[in-house]
Design an enzyme around this catalytic site. Structure first.
Site, PDB file in Angstrom:
ATOM      1  N   ASP A 173      21.450 -18.829  10.006  1.00  0.00           N
ATOM      2  CA  ASP A 173      20.014 -19.080   9.892  1.00  0.00           C
ATOM      3  C   ASP A 173      19.435 -17.979   9.024  1.00  0.00           C
ATOM      4  OD1 ASP A 173      17.316 -19.486  10.136  1.00  0.00           O
ATOM      5  OD2 ASP A 173      17.270 -19.465  12.328  1.00  0.00           O
ATOM      6  N   SER A 217      15.096 -22.839  -9.911  1.00  0.00           N
ATOM      7  CA  SER A 217      14.298 -24.040 -10.152  1.00  0.00           C
ATOM      8  C   SER A 217      13.651 -23.942 -11.526  1.00  0.00           C
ATOM      9  CB  SER A 217      13.219 -24.187  -9.080  1.00  0.00           C
ATOM     10  OG  SER A 217      12.278 -25.193  -9.435  1.00  0.00           O
ATOM     11  N   TYR A 232       5.886 -23.761  -2.861  1.00  0.00           N
ATOM     12  CA  TYR A 232       7.304 -23.836  -3.193  1.00  0.00           C
ATOM     13  C   TYR A 232       7.576 -23.205  -4.553  1.00  0.00           C
ATOM     14  CZ  TYR A 232      11.841 -25.864  -4.423  1.00  0.00           C
ATOM     15  OH  TYR A 232      13.141 -26.043  -4.822  1.00  0.00           O
ATOM     16  N   LYS A 282       9.984 -19.959  -5.330  1.00  0.00           N
ATOM     17  CA  LYS A 282      11.133 -20.014  -6.231  1.00  0.00           C
ATOM     18  C   LYS A 282      10.983 -19.010  -7.373  1.00  0.00           C
ATOM     19  CE  LYS A 282      14.194 -22.361  -5.772  1.00  0.00           C
ATOM     20  NZ  LYS A 282      15.417 -22.220  -4.948  1.00  0.00           N
TER      21      LYS A 282
END
Length: 297
Positions: free
Chosen positions: A64, A143, A157, A161
């Site tokens: 995790d 990304s 997001y 990134k």
């Protein structure tokens, strides 16, 4: 040469595809994911069945990325069995969609925690040992949003990134003298083979979402449909896994710093080429050009 590889967030998407492709290429692969005895028990069983059917050395391990204790335990598992980790692949991530204003600071922090701080926890667990033996690779799944086209409603997001990419760039120079190489694999928007959009989170502030919906009706669906239309019909997330296999198989010291896999061609590769060239030129200007490539002291 067979390598020992750990991939975070390997329960689905790029991570799961890369894990299988690397194992098929002859490597020992640890597909790391959280909830291996709970929410992801089915994925653990699928990985075990795939390994049994194909003979590939694909294993799963509990990890995790929100827990330093969990990261430490996962890395300990790998080293106790193999004595080294040749490739650490940062893939774990979480996407959210919605108007930026609608996200609370806590919701944005949670995205940052998974996508950015998660890599730091795993690095702190793995790098001390990887630095000790060198001849290793840290591979980051980035990304194109960090430098390419960025449609609205994905800001938390995209910001995370971009932060992860900045960490990767700095780590590359800081690890080079320990003979640890860095490659950033940069996928574009894939709508086939991943479930980013389907499983992505949303802001809890329904009132603000509704206010934006009146001016931007159906925006998320519009963006998804247009991104899908931009990509060739045969574009699939497995293209990222293929690129990962190629990077891992490239001789140490000659791997590319950045690899783009962007069917929609959103412009990120062109911008990154300029940014990475300026980085290299600046490091040379300040007398640090040796950190552009891994080498043993």
């Amino acid at each position: 040469m067979t390598k020992t590889i750990l991939i975070t967030g390997a329960g689905s998407g790029f991570g799961a595809l890369s894990a299988r492709a690397l194992a098929e290429a002859g490597h020992t692969v640890y597909a790391a994911m959280r909830g291996t005895t709970g929410r992801n028990a089915g994925r653990v069983a699928e990985a075990a069945q795939w390994a049994a059917d194909t003979g590939g050395d694909l294993r799963t391990v509990e990890l995790d990325v929100l827990s330093q204790k969990s990261a430490d335990a996962a890395i300990e598992t790998v080293y106790s069995r193999h004595g080294r980790l040749d490739v650490l692949m940062h893939n774990a991530g979480h996407m959210v969609t919605g108007p930026t204003e609608a996200f609370t600071t806590e919701e944005i922090a949670a995205v940052y925690d998974t996508n950015v701080l998660g890599t730091q926890r795993v690095n702190r667990a793995a790098l001390p040992r990887m630095r000790a033996h060198g001849d290793a690779l840290v591979l980051w799944i980035g990304s194109t949003s960090t430098r390419g086209g960025t449609p609205p409603y994905l800001a938390p997001y995209f910001a995370a990134k971009a932060a992860m990419d900045s960490l990767a760039v700095s780590y590359a120079a800081e690890l080079a003298r320990f003979d640890i190489e860095t490659t950033i694999v940069v996928p574009g928007s894939f709508t086939s083979g991943t479930n980013h959009f389907a499983t992505g989170g949303h802001p809890a502030d329904a009132a603000t979402v509704a206010a934006y919906e009146r001016r931007y009706p159906g925006l998320v669906k519009q963006v998804g449909a247009r991104l899908a239309a931009l990509a060739p019909a045969d574009a699939h997330a497995s293209m990222v896994a293929d690129a990962v296999v190629e990077v891992v198989g490239t001789p140490h010291g000659s791997r590319p710093f950045r690899v783009h896999i962007d069917p929609a061609n959103d412009g990120a590769e062109e911008v990154s080429a300029v940014a990475d060239r300026i980085r290299a030129e600046f490091l040379a200007r300040v007398g640090l050009d040796d950190v552009l490539h891994p080498h043993a002291s």
